[in-house]
Design a protein around this motif. Sequence first.
Motif, PDB file in Angstrom:
ATOM      1  N   PRO A 151      47.934  38.680  35.175  1.00  0.00           N
ATOM      2  CA  PRO A 151      48.242  38.354  36.348  1.00  0.00           C
ATOM      3  C   PRO A 151      48.395  36.522  35.589  1.00  0.00           C
ATOM      4  N   MET A 152      48.973  35.946  36.194  1.00  0.00           N
ATOM      5  CA  MET A 152      48.728  34.261  36.153  1.00  0.00           C
ATOM      6  C   MET A 152      47.663  33.616  35.945  1.00  0.00           C
ATOM      7  N   PRO A 153      46.758  32.644  35.133  1.00  0.00           N
ATOM      8  CA  PRO A 153      45.739  32.252  35.811  1.00  0.00           C
ATOM      9  C   PRO A 153      46.162  30.710  36.379  1.00  0.00           C
ATOM     10  N   ARG A 154      45.414  30.525  37.931  1.00  0.00           N
ATOM     11  CA  ARG A 154      45.912  29.090  38.238  1.00  0.00           C
ATOM     12  C   ARG A 154      45.609  28.448  37.920  1.00  0.00           C
ATOM     13  N   GLN A 155      45.922  27.172  38.187  1.00  0.00           N
ATOM     14  CA  GLN A 155      46.452  26.215  38.081  1.00  0.00           C
ATOM     15  C   GLN A 155      44.751  25.302  37.759  1.00  0.00           C
ATOM     16  N   SER A 156      44.910  24.469  36.365  1.00  0.00           N
ATOM     17  CA  SER A 156      43.753  23.514  36.803  1.00  0.00           C
ATOM     18  C   SER A 156      43.187  22.350  37.301  1.00  0.00           C
ATOM     19  N   ALA A 157      42.186  22.471  37.935  1.00  0.00           N
ATOM     20  CA  ALA A 157      41.948  21.217  38.925  1.00  0.00           C
ATOM     21  C   ALA A 157      41.444  20.309  38.500  1.00  0.00           C
ATOM     22  N   PHE A 158      41.585  18.753  39.119  1.00  0.00           N
ATOM     23  CA  PHE A 158      40.676  17.877  38.306  1.00  0.00           C
ATOM     24  C   PHE A 158      39.554  17.473  39.054  1.00  0.00           C
ATOM     25  N   GLY A 159      39.241  17.567  40.122  1.00  0.00           N
ATOM     26  CA  GLY A 159      37.882  17.632  40.833  1.00  0.00           C
ATOM     27  C   GLY A 159      37.116  18.595  40.567  1.00  0.00           C
ATOM     28  N   PRO A 160      37.131  20.052  39.827  1.00  0.00           N
ATOM     29  CA  PRO A 160      36.491  20.706  40.169  1.00  0.00           C
ATOM     30  C   PRO A 160      35.907  20.972  38.419  1.00  0.00           C
ATOM     31  N   SER A 161      37.465  20.155  37.634  1.00  0.00           N
ATOM     32  CA  SER A 161      36.988  20.594  36.088  1.00  0.00           C
ATOM     33  C   SER A 161      35.928  19.070  35.665  1.00  0.00           C
ATOM     34  N   ARG A 162      35.636  18.108  36.612  1.00  0.00           N
ATOM     35  CA  ARG A 162      34.502  17.289  36.374  1.00  0.00           C
ATOM     36  C   ARG A 162      32.960  17.426  37.683  1.00  0.00           C
ATOM     37  N   ARG A 163      33.178  18.360  38.760  1.00  0.00           N
ATOM     38  CA  ARG A 163      32.125  18.706  38.683  1.00  0.00           C
ATOM     39  C   ARG A 163      31.555  19.802  38.006  1.00  0.00           C
ATOM     40  N   GLY A 164      32.118  20.999  37.603  1.00  0.00           N
ATOM     41  CA  GLY A 164      31.507  21.971  36.347  1.00  0.00           C
ATOM     42  C   GLY A 164      30.369  21.485  35.317  1.00  0.00           C
ATOM     43  N   ARG A 165      29.487  22.743  35.906  1.00  0.00           N
ATOM     44  CA  ARG A 165      29.141  22.073  34.508  1.00  0.00           C
ATOM     45  C   ARG A 165      28.592  22.297  33.271  1.00  0.00           C
ATOM     46  N   VAL A 166      28.573  21.747  32.628  1.00  0.00           N
ATOM     47  CA  VAL A 166      27.776  22.710  30.875  1.00  0.00           C
ATOM     48  C   VAL A 166      27.033  22.199  30.259  1.00  0.00           C
ATOM     49  N   GLU A 167      25.875  23.607  30.662  1.00  0.00           N
ATOM     50  CA  GLU A 167      24.836  23.470  29.628  1.00  0.00           C
ATOM     51  C   GLU A 167      24.637  24.391  28.045  1.00  0.00           C
ATOM     52  N   ALA A 168      23.838  23.047  27.386  1.00  0.00           N
ATOM     53  CA  ALA A 168      23.914  23.670  25.956  1.00  0.00           C
ATOM     54  C   ALA A 168      22.680  24.338  26.270  1.00  0.00           C
ATOM     55  N   VAL A 169      23.060  25.885  25.619  1.00  0.00           N
ATOM     56  CA  VAL A 169      21.897  26.192  25.222  1.00  0.00           C
ATOM     57  C   VAL A 169      21.261  26.354  24.036  1.00  0.00           C
ATOM     58  N   ALA A 170      19.511  25.720  24.830  1.00  0.00           N
ATOM     59  CA  ALA A 170      18.110  25.451  23.206  1.00  0.00           C
ATOM     60  C   ALA A 170      17.995  26.594  22.864  1.00  0.00           C
ATOM     61  N   ASN A 171      16.739  26.256  21.532  1.00  0.00           N
ATOM     62  CA  ASN A 171      16.828  27.378  21.182  1.00  0.00           C
ATOM     63  C   ASN A 171      17.188  28.917  20.421  1.00  0.00           C
ATOM     64  N   VAL A 172      18.623  28.242  19.978  1.00  0.00           N
ATOM     65  CA  VAL A 172      19.277  29.336  19.244  1.00  0.00           C
ATOM     66  C   VAL A 172      20.064  29.038  18.075  1.00  0.00           C
ATOM     67  N   THR A 173      20.350  29.731  16.928  1.00  0.00           N
ATOM     68  CA  THR A 173      20.276  29.018  16.023  1.00  0.00           C
ATOM     69  C   THR A 173      21.063  29.923  15.398  1.00  0.00           C
ATOM     70  N   ALA A 174      22.404  29.161  15.229  1.00  0.00           N
ATOM     71  CA  ALA A 174      23.596  29.872  14.516  1.00  0.00           C
ATOM     72  C   ALA A 174      23.641  30.254  13.160  1.00  0.00           C
ATOM     73  N   GLU A 175      24.323  31.878  12.734  1.00  0.00           N
ATOM     74  CA  GLU A 175      24.058  32.322  11.511  1.00  0.00           C
ATOM     75  C   GLU A 175      25.135  31.862  10.351  1.00  0.00           C
ATOM     76  N   PRO A 176      25.685  31.320   9.663  1.00  0.00           N
ATOM     77  CA  PRO A 176      25.945  31.182   8.616  1.00  0.00           C
ATOM     78  C   PRO A 176      27.214  32.844   8.410  1.00  0.00           C
ATOM     79  N   ASP A 177      28.140  32.685   8.739  1.00  0.00           N
ATOM     80  CA  ASP A 177      28.947  33.740   8.293  1.00  0.00           C
ATOM     81  C   ASP A 177      29.890  33.776   6.418  1.00  0.00           C
ATOM     82  N   THR A 178      28.655  34.601   5.633  1.00  0.00           N
ATOM     83  CA  THR A 178      28.763  35.222   4.895  1.00  0.00           C
ATOM     84  C   THR A 178      30.122  36.193   4.327  1.00  0.00           C
ATOM     85  N   LEU A 179      30.483  36.675   5.592  1.00  0.00           N
ATOM     86  CA  LEU A 179      31.645  36.982   4.327  1.00  0.00           C
ATOM     87  C   LEU A 179      32.999  36.321   4.589  1.00  0.00           C
TER      88      LEU A 179
END
Length: 288
Positions: free
Chosen positions: A182-210
């Motif tokens: 099913p098609m996704p609903r439209q993105s609304a401006f208000g909820p996009s501003r009220r939404g929370r983006v939490e950066a996860v701490a204590n994680v270390t990314a590994e380089p992609d050797t391949l």
Amino acid sequence: MTQPERSASAAGEARVVALVSSGRHPVSGRAGRAREDARAVEMGLALAGASLHLAHAGDAEDAALPEYLGMFHGLEGAGGPGELSLLPMAAGDDAVPLLANWLEAYGANLVLTGQRAECGEGSGLLPYLLAERLGWAVATGVAAIEHYAGDRVTVLQALPQGQRRRLEVRLPCLLCVDGVAPMPRQSAFGPSRRGRVEAVANVTAEPDTLQAAWQWQPARARPKRLKVVKSTNARDRFKAAAAKSAASGGQVLTDLTPDEAAQKLIDYLRAEKVLPAVQPGEDGQPSA
């Protein structure tokens, strides 16, 4: 949109996560939601409502992230703002171990995502590598979720020519949402501003050797495919082979020596880019 059924025992037990990535508009090239990932979020909202959690591995400044959070509206009950966990990583890092470790720590039992990303590698292998690392089941081409219980989920899988197949998958599992969902609903401006983006701490990314070992080169033009005569019987195939070609611009070569005829064929194949072009040698003469 038809809401998936949920058993009473499964209420409050769902830990549904949607993995999202950055997409590109097919015409303008503007950054935005990836089409299949947006369908996965829509499917997750229909199943889990505002308790759906989003996760993204990549750049915190990605312009597509607020658009996913803007989909948290029109939900039944007390719908709060959307929440997204950001796993920071560089372009050359491997997202698989980063996402796998976070999903295990979060306690997710159902993960939704698109079948392939629209940017970057776009190989479509991430869901399989992630499921293999976690030891989960994976189902691809999911068009709808019919029923969700505490230990299994029933989905409809999209097949060629509009066919559907019902699958029952044991949890935890990873579902790859197809473009016919099913098609996704439209993105609304208000909820996009009220939404929370939490950066996860204590994680270390590994380089992609391949990926670091890959060799990159410009793509070559594909050779032209020869026309194949499709017929049901030998008589029609013989008539098609014996019929005079209606193409114009051809050249009939007669009274040529074998070397001259071979050179004409080589020149024709080079003109059609089937053979590589002649490069001049050190003495200025062409060399094959």
